[in-house]
Scaffold this motif. Structure first.
Motif, PDB file in Angstrom:
ATOM      1  N   TRP A  62      45.887  35.593  60.944  1.00 26.62           N
ATOM      2  CA  TRP A  62      45.674  36.457  59.801  1.00 26.62           C
ATOM      3  C   TRP A  62      44.770  35.759  58.805  1.00 26.62           C
ATOM      4  O   TRP A  62      45.220  35.092  57.895  1.00 26.62           O
ATOM      5  N   GLY A  63      43.488  35.880  58.975  1.00 24.79           N
ATOM      6  CA  GLY A  63      42.536  35.335  58.025  1.00 24.79           C
ATOM      7  C   GLY A  63      42.185  33.885  58.287  1.00 24.79           C
ATOM      8  O   GLY A  63      42.777  33.221  59.127  1.00 24.79           O
ATOM      9  N   ASP A  70      46.534  39.731  55.137  1.00 28.67           N
ATOM     10  CA  ASP A  70      46.096  41.028  54.636  1.00 28.67           C
ATOM     11  C   ASP A  70      47.306  41.865  54.214  1.00 28.67           C
ATOM     12  O   ASP A  70      48.338  41.858  54.884  1.00 28.67           O
ATOM     13  N   GLU A  71      47.187  42.595  53.093  1.00 28.76           N
ATOM     14  CA  GLU A  71      48.301  43.378  52.562  1.00 28.76           C
ATOM     15  C   GLU A  71      48.763  44.463  53.528  1.00 28.76           C
ATOM     16  O   GLU A  71      49.951  44.742  53.638  1.00 28.76           O
TER      17      GLU A  71
END
Length: 169
Positions: A62-63, A70-71
């Motif tokens: 995630w990133g 991310d939300e």
């Protein structure tokens, strides 16, 4: 003899539209609405080949290192955990996003949210108490009653894993 005609291009498989609507940041990036691909059965077919472009793949993590997840993904994880606590989803469906201890705790907890309809998770409130750790809480609406759900995620190597969760009675 008839002139040689060029063969018709073969259809190719194109990615189908996303199941969830685009986020606000994705809507602003588009300049004009793209036509959805032609769908026949379960395959989305594009009639003509697109020009070759480098493939954009979503990373399994995630990133980039140091980035908060991310939300939308955090909300999806909270929604899945709420559905498990409501008895509407098997715990194995999120096992790759939880540590072994958190997954065992989720199985042990079982169904503790009682609602006639599937629970609906609100927007997550995210905080980062230290580098490599993210804590979030969400409001889970279950019919007339609402509950709080808190999740803690920690970066383990290149992946974010849920290490602990808690819900209100």
């Amino acid at each position: 003899m008839s002139p040689a005609s060029s063969p018709a291009p073969l259809p190719r498989i194109a990615p189908s539209p996303l199941a969830e609507p685009p986020g606000d940041d994705e809507r602003a990036a588009r300049t004009s609405p793209a036509a959805p691909p032609y769908v026949q059965g379960a395959l989305a077919l594009a009639p003509e080949p697109e020009p070759a472009a480098p493939a954009i793949r979503r990373p399994l993590v995630w990133g980039p290192p140091g980035a908060v997840p991310d939300e939308r993904r955090l909300r999806a994880l909270a929604q899945a955990v709420a559905e498990i606590l409501a008895g509407r989803r098997p715990p194995a469906s999120v096992s790759r996003h939880l540590t072994r201890r958190a997954h065992a705790e989720l199985i042990r907890t079982g169904k503790i949210i009682d609602c006639a309809r599937p629970p609906v998770v609100g927007a997550p409130h995210v905080s980062q108490p230290r580098d490599g750790a993210v804590e979030m809480c969400v409001l889970v609406r279950c019919g007339e009653r609402s509950r709080g759900l808190a999740l803690r995620l920690e970066r383990r190597g290149v992946q974010w894993l849920c290490t602990d969760f808690e819900t209100t009675p």
